[in-house]
Structures are given as structure tokens and as C-alpha cells.
Design a protein around this motif. Sequence first.
Motif: not given
Length: 239
Positions: A8-34
Amino acid sequence: MAGGRAGPRRRPPMTLAEAGPGTENERLGLVRLSMLRNPLIIKPELGKPMRNCYSLPGPDFTYGMYMHKRDGGVAEAIGHWDAVKAKAHPRKRVMPRDFVAMGRGAVDEGCTTARQFALYYGYMDIRCKDKGILRHGGKAPPGMTFGKPPRPPTPFFDLMQHRYKELWMEEQRARTRVQHVVKKKIGEVRENRTTFLRTHPLPVKEESFWHLQRFEKAKPRLRTFPDPESRQKALSASH
């Protein structure tokens, strides 16, 4: 990959738009690119290949060694021959003057004053030798040997006759003779004052009684010995 199954081909790093509500990487509060690029924090997505958590450089980035000269690459080499253009004749390098050689030559000619040296420098123009003449495309000087010079041939005739042993024995004999001569020279003691006095002792000084200076010329008043011989015998017996 022919004859196999590619992974399987690895995908590029995740962006803030992809980490929206309902996803596994949803973050609450201040979200940083790191947070989206840390492999210890990011969570795998269900049914999707794993993401690469490192940001890739732009399209203008060159991996490996960057070559400033662009000659067309493989396509240009396969397409047609790229003939090497003849280089223009390089201008001859002007080397500085060799004042050491000129000063040596002036001394050999008998120059002693500053004016004579100046006249000699103006008449003789000796330049330093270009040690990097081969690096700049020059011709090799005559008599120059490239590489390591060959070692002398092995004298098998001397080896078979044990000539080296005989030479070594002769050297040892000559060294022994020289050592004997040196020892003989060292054994001979040079005669000095001490050795001369040992072989030639000084005459014994006759002991005389002490007398006052005013009585040295005075004659004896009494004569108790009948004759001088008897007096000398008495004095010798007392000493």
C-alpha cells in the motif's frame, strides 16, 4: 513491480481540514500541525493506508547531489550525440618573478651593491616555475616519470653464490680491525707531569737545622770534636 504485489502506498501527512469532527484524529481545543505529524499521537484511519507523518518538500526540491549543469539528462544522451566543443586556448599564466634565483645569480656574477642588484634584476627576468602546470592542461616536462619508479632487479647470481654473506663478513672484519686500532690508541697513556715525577723523582733535599740569620755567618766558639770527621759521624748517627 512485475511478478509481485506492490504494498500500500503511504499517503502524505494529514491536514487540519481532514482532521474534522467525527474522525479518529479529531482534536478539541487548540490544534497544532505537530499533532497531525507526530507518529506517537496520530491514530490509524479505518480502511485507509497509513499516512506518512513527514512533510515532503516541494516539486523544486532535488534529492541527492544537485548538478548545476543541465545537459539534457538521459533523454538528451539517447536522442543524439552531444559533441564536445573545443575549448578556447587558455591564456598563459604569468608567474611571479623568482627573486631567490635572481639573487643567487647576482651573487654568482659578483654583484655587491643595491644598484648592481637592481641592474641585474632588470636585465635577467626569471619567473617561478608553475608547479600546477599539469592541472591546467599543460604538457609534461621532458624526463618526467609518472607513478612509482621500478625497484632495482634482484641479483640472483649474488644470492646463489652467497655474495651478501661474504660482503657482510668483510665488513665485520674491517670493523674489528678498526676497533683494535682504537683500543690500542686508548690503551697508550700520555705522559704528563705526574707520570714523569713518578719515573723521575726529585732529588731529596738535605735537611738542615734552623738558624737565625744573624748567626749564619758566625763561626763556632767551641770545638768539642777532635776533627770534622768525628762531628759528621755524630750528626749522621743522631739522624
